[in-house]
Design an enzyme around this catalytic site. Structure first.
Site, PDB file in Angstrom:
ATOM      1  N   LYS A 204       0.820  -1.143   0.078  1.00  0.00           N
ATOM      2  CA  LYS A 204      -0.126  -0.131   0.019  1.00  0.00           C
ATOM      3  C   LYS A 204       0.649   1.271   0.148  1.00  0.00           C
ATOM      4  O   LYS A 204       0.486   2.116  -0.674  1.00  0.00           O
ATOM      5  CB  LYS A 204      -0.915   0.107   1.145  1.00  0.00           C
ATOM      6  CG  LYS A 204      -1.652   1.137   1.487  1.00  0.00           C
ATOM      7  CD  LYS A 204      -2.500   1.670   0.345  1.00  0.00           C
ATOM      8  CE  LYS A 204      -3.052   3.164   0.490  1.00  0.00           C
ATOM      9  NZ  LYS A 204      -4.030   3.677  -0.508  1.00  0.00           N
ATOM     10  N   CYS A 258      -3.017  10.699   0.987  1.00  0.00           N
ATOM     11  CA  CYS A 258      -2.324   9.584   0.705  1.00  0.00           C
ATOM     12  C   CYS A 258      -0.986   9.924   0.247  1.00  0.00           C
ATOM     13  O   CYS A 258      -0.013   9.714   0.774  1.00  0.00           O
ATOM     14  CB  CYS A 258      -3.157   8.743  -0.277  1.00  0.00           C
ATOM     15  SG  CYS A 258      -4.522   7.947   0.594  1.00  0.00           S
TER      16      CYS A 258
HETATM   17  N1  LIG Z   1      -9.282   9.804   2.182  1.00  0.00           N
HETATM   18  C1  LIG Z   1      -8.418   9.037   1.204  1.00  0.00           C
HETATM   19  O1  LIG Z   1      -8.707   9.278   0.082  1.00  0.00           O
HETATM   20  C2  LIG Z   1      -7.701   7.509   1.570  1.00  0.00           C
HETATM   21  C3  LIG Z   1      -7.584   6.710   0.434  1.00  0.00           C
HETATM   22  C4  LIG Z   1      -7.137   5.388   0.977  1.00  0.00           C
HETATM   23  C5  LIG Z   1      -6.749   5.478   2.394  1.00  0.00           C
HETATM   24  N2  LIG Z   1      -6.775   6.170   3.332  1.00  0.00           N
HETATM   25  C6  LIG Z   1      -6.884   5.934   4.746  1.00  0.00           C
HETATM   26  O2  LIG Z   1      -7.746   5.566   5.347  1.00  0.00           O
HETATM   27  C7  LIG Z   1      -7.669   5.865   6.767  1.00  0.00           C
HETATM   28  C8  LIG Z   1      -8.791   6.918   6.912  1.00  0.00           C
HETATM   29  O3  LIG Z   1      -8.735   7.870   6.244  1.00  0.00           O
HETATM   30  P1  LIG Z   1      -9.936   8.866   6.218  1.00  0.00           P
HETATM   31  O4  LIG Z   1      -9.749   9.936   4.972  1.00  0.00           O
HETATM   32  O5  LIG Z   1     -11.165   8.371   5.833  1.00  0.00           O
HETATM   33  O6  LIG Z   1      -9.679   9.922   7.316  1.00  0.00           O
HETATM   34  P2  LIG Z   1     -11.075  10.711   8.139  1.00  0.00           P
HETATM   35  O7  LIG Z   1     -10.253  11.581   8.851  1.00  0.00           O
HETATM   36  O8  LIG Z   1     -11.793  11.495   6.870  1.00  0.00           O
HETATM   37  O9  LIG Z   1     -12.117   9.807   8.836  1.00  0.00           O
HETATM   38  C9  LIG Z   1     -11.685   9.210  10.173  1.00  0.00           C
HETATM   39  C10 LIG Z   1     -12.758   8.961  11.053  1.00  0.00           C
HETATM   40  O10 LIG Z   1     -12.217   8.294  12.192  1.00  0.00           O
HETATM   41  C11 LIG Z   1     -12.996   8.676  13.283  1.00  0.00           C
HETATM   42  N3  LIG Z   1     -12.233   8.285  14.510  1.00  0.00           N
HETATM   43  C12 LIG Z   1     -10.680   8.808  14.974  1.00  0.00           C
HETATM   44  N4  LIG Z   1     -10.460   8.001  16.169  1.00  0.00           N
HETATM   45  C13 LIG Z   1     -11.455   7.000  16.209  1.00  0.00           C
HETATM   46  C14 LIG Z   1     -11.723   6.042  17.290  1.00  0.00           C
HETATM   47  N5  LIG Z   1     -10.747   5.556  18.117  1.00  0.00           N
HETATM   48  N6  LIG Z   1     -12.976   5.198  17.387  1.00  0.00           N
HETATM   49  C15 LIG Z   1     -13.854   5.696  16.210  1.00  0.00           C
HETATM   50  N7  LIG Z   1     -13.789   6.650  15.111  1.00  0.00           N
HETATM   51  C16 LIG Z   1     -12.650   7.442  15.053  1.00  0.00           C
HETATM   52  C17 LIG Z   1     -12.948  10.246  13.132  1.00  0.00           C
HETATM   53  O11 LIG Z   1     -13.739  10.994  13.972  1.00  0.00           O
HETATM   54  C18 LIG Z   1     -13.331  10.425  11.715  1.00  0.00           C
HETATM   55  O12 LIG Z   1     -14.620  10.832  11.456  1.00  0.00           O
HETATM   56  C19 LIG Z   1      -6.487   6.531   6.782  1.00  0.00           C
HETATM   57  O13 LIG Z   1      -5.271   5.674   7.202  1.00  0.00           O
HETATM   58  C20 LIG Z   1      -5.987   7.057   5.291  1.00  0.00           C
HETATM   59  O14 LIG Z   1      -4.572   7.118   5.061  1.00  0.00           O
HETATM   60  C21 LIG Z   1      -7.416   7.507   2.839  1.00  0.00           C
END
Ligand SMILES: NC(=O)c1ccc[n+]([C@@H]2O[C@H](COP(=O)([O-])OP(=O)(O)OC[C@H]3O[C@@H](n4cnc5c(N)ncnc54)[C@H](O)[C@@H]3O)[C@@H](O)[C@H]2O)c1
Length: 409
Positions: A204, A258
Site C-alpha cells: 500500500k 495519501c
Molecule cells: N481519504 C482517502 O482518500 C484515503 C484513501 C485510501 C486510504 N486512506 C486511509 O484511510 C484511513 C482513514 O482516512 P480517512 O480519509 O477516511 O480519514 P477521516 O479523517 O476522513 O475519517 C476518520 C474518522 O475516524 C474517526 N475516529 C478517529 N479515531 C476514532 C476512534 N478511536 N474510534 C472511532 N472513530 C474514530 C474520526 O472521527 C473520523 O470521522 C487513513 O489511514 C488514510 O490514510 C484514505
C-alpha cells in the site's frame, strides 16, 4: 462470522465502505467517536460530497445500516481511522489505530476478526497492534485474528472504485484471509489478493510512493522546461508514446491524505535508504513556491503590484471534491503568509464555508475583484468558464485552458 460488521471511523474511507457492505446485504453498524458526525448521519445527512454517495447512503439506510458512537459486540470489525505522520520524525502516528484496537478489545466476541483498513507503515501491526492485544491477555490467532486490508479508492471516484478496484487482504492465517476476501466479495468485483500482513502494509505504501516519485519527476521536468522555455506538456506527451514510458503530469503540488503522507512513513523508518523518495517529497513540496515565483514573474510582466488582485481558484487538493487536506493552495497561502504577502483572494465552488481569509463564496464576485486568476484545482466548474475568464490574466497550473494567452507552470 459476519453476523454484524462494525465499521470504526466514518470518514472518507469508513463511511462509503460501511454503506457498500450494508447495500450488499451485510448487517452494518458504523461507529465514530465524533458525536456531531453520528448525529448528522442518523438524521440522514452526509458529511461530505462524493459522486453517487447520496444514492448509496439511501440504499444502505433502506437496508437498515445503523450509526453509533458505541463500539458493537460482534465478530468482525473494520478500522478506518486516521493515520497521520509525526512531523518531526516523519514516522506514523499510531495513536488512533491503537485507541480503536483497544476499544474493539473491550467489547469483541471471542475469535473476532479485526480488519485494519487504515494505511499504516510496514511493520506497524507488529510494532503497535500485536502488543496491545497481547497486553490485554488475548491470544492472537485464537481469541482475535488480525487482518490488514488497505484501501485504494480515490475521492471523486470512490463508489466506482470500491466496486471495481482490486484489493489486498493481508492475514496471519490464510484461511482467515480467505474468509475476509469472501466478505469483500459481496461488493468488490475485482481480484482480491490474499497475502501476509507485512506485504499488505508495504505494498500500500509503495503504491502511493510510486505515484509521488513519478509526479516529482514530472514536476522537475516542468522546472527544467520553464528555465529554457520548453513546453513540458508537449515533451511528456511525446515521451509517453514510448511503449515503456508513462510520465504523470506536473502540477502545483501534491495534496490529500495519501500521496503526500505515505512516503514519509518510509522516510521516517528507513532514513538512510530513502534518498530518492525523500528528494521526490521535497520536489513536490517545493511546487507551491514554484507557483509563487510564476505569479511574481507574471505580476512583473504586467506591472501589477497589488497582491489583492491575485485570485487563487481551488482549495480542494484535487478536482471535483471538497477535501482540502494538505492542499497545494493551503500550502501556497502558508508560504505567502511567511513572506507577509496578505490579501490574495480565494475561491472554490466545492467549499461553502469560509476556511481561509479573503475567501469568496460567489464566483462572479471573486472574478470581479481580481486581475490574475491562478487555477490550482481543475474542477469541471472552471472548465465551463473559459469564455468568461479569458479576459483575465490566467496562470493555469493544471494545463486545462485551451486558449493561447494562458500562462503555464
Ligand atoms: N481519504 C482517502 O482518500 C484515503 C484513501 C485510501 C486510504 N486512506 C486511509 O484511510 C484511513 C482513514 O482516512 P480517512 O480519509 O477516511 O480519514 P477521516 O479523517 O476522513 O475519517 C476518520 C474518522 O475516524 C474517526 N475516529 C478517529 N479515531 C476514532 C476512534 N478511536 N474510534 C472511532 N472513530 C474514530 C474520526 O472521527 C473520523 O470521522 C487513513 O489511514 C488514510 O490514510 C484514505
Amino acid at each position: 462470522m459476519n453476523r454484524k460488521v462494525n465499521v470504526i471511523g466514518l470518514g472518507y474511507i469508513g463511511l462509503p465502505t460501511a454503506l457498500m457492505f450494508a447495500k450488499s446485504g451485510v448487517e452494518v453498524v458504523g461507529t465514530d467517536l465524533n458525536e456531531g458526525l453520528v448525529k448528522l448521519l442518523k438524521d440522514g445527512k452526509l458529511s461530505f460530497e462524493e459522486e453517487g454517495l447520496e444514492k448509496l447512503f439511501n440504499e444502505a439506510l433502506e437496508k437498515g445500516i445503523k450509526f453509533s458512537t458505541e463500539y458493537q459486540k460482534t465478530d468482525t470489525y473494520i478500522i478506518a481511522v486516521p493515520t497521520p505522520y509525526i512531523n518531526a520524525s516523519k514516522k506514523l502516528d499510531p495513536k488512533y489505530v491503537i485507541s480503536a484496537t483497544n476499544s474493539v478489545l473491550d467489547v469483541c466476541e471471542k475469535g473476532a476478526v479485526l480488519i485494519i483498513e487504515s494505511t499504516i507503515s510496514p511493520g506497524s501491526i507488529d510494532k503497535y497492534v500485536r502488543p496491545e492485544i497481547s497486553k490485554r491477555g488475548f491470544v492472537l490467532g485464537k481469541d482475535i485474528h488480525l487482518v490488514h486490508a488497505p484501501e485504494r479508492i480515490i475521492p471523486g471516484n470512490m463508489i466506482y472504485e470500491l466496486e471495481y478496484n482490486s484489493r489486498t487482504v493481508g492475514a496471519d492465517d490464510f484461511l482467515i484471509g480467505e474468509r475476509v476476501k469472501n466478505l469483500y466479495t459481496c461488493f468488490c468485483k475485482s481480484e482480491i489478493v490474499v497475502t501476509d500482513i507485512r506485504s499488505a502494509e508495504m505494498s500500500k505504501v509503495v503504491e502511493n510512493t510510486y505515484r509521488d516519485v513519478n509526479i516529482a519527476f514530472a514536476n522537475e521536468l516542468a522546472k527544467i522546461c520553464r528555465t529554457d522555455n520548453m513546453d513540458v506538456y508537449e515533451i511528456i506527451r511525446i515521451a509517453n508514446k514510448h511503449p515503456r514510458v508513462n510520465i504523470l503530469q506536473p502540477g502545483p503540488g501534491v495534496g490529500g491524505h495519501c500521496i503526500s503522507v505515505d512516503p514519509w512513513f518510509l522516510v521516517g523508518d528507513y532514513p538512510d535508504l530513502t534518498n530518492l523518495i525523500l528528494t521526490a517529497r521535497k520536489i513536490n513540496d517545493s511546487m507551491p513556491t514554484h507557483v509563487l515565483s510564476r505569479i511574481r514573474d507574471i505580476m512583473r510582466e504586467h506591472r501589477i503590484t497589488d497582491i489583492s488582485k491575485i485570485g487563487l481558484y481551488g482549495l480542494a487538493y484535487k478536482e471535483n471534491v471538497d477535501d482540502t487536506r494538505e492542499s497545494p493552495t493551503l500550502q501556497l497561502l502558508e508560504k505567502m503568509d511567511e513572506h507577509l504577502a496578505f490579501g490574495v483572494k480565494v475561491f472554490d465552488p466545492f467549499i461553502k464555508e469560509r476556511i481561509v481569509d479573503h475567501q469568496f463564496i460567489n464566483f462572479e464576485d471573486f472574478l470581479n475583484e481580481i486581475e490574475i486568476l491562478v487555477i490550482i484545482t481543475a474542477h469541471d466548474h472552471i472548465k465551463e468558464k473559459f469564455e468568461i475568464i479569458k479576459n483575465k490574466i490566467v496562470l493555469d497550473t493544471k494545463n486545462i485552458c485551451d486558449f493561447e494567452s494562458a500562462y503555464k507552470l
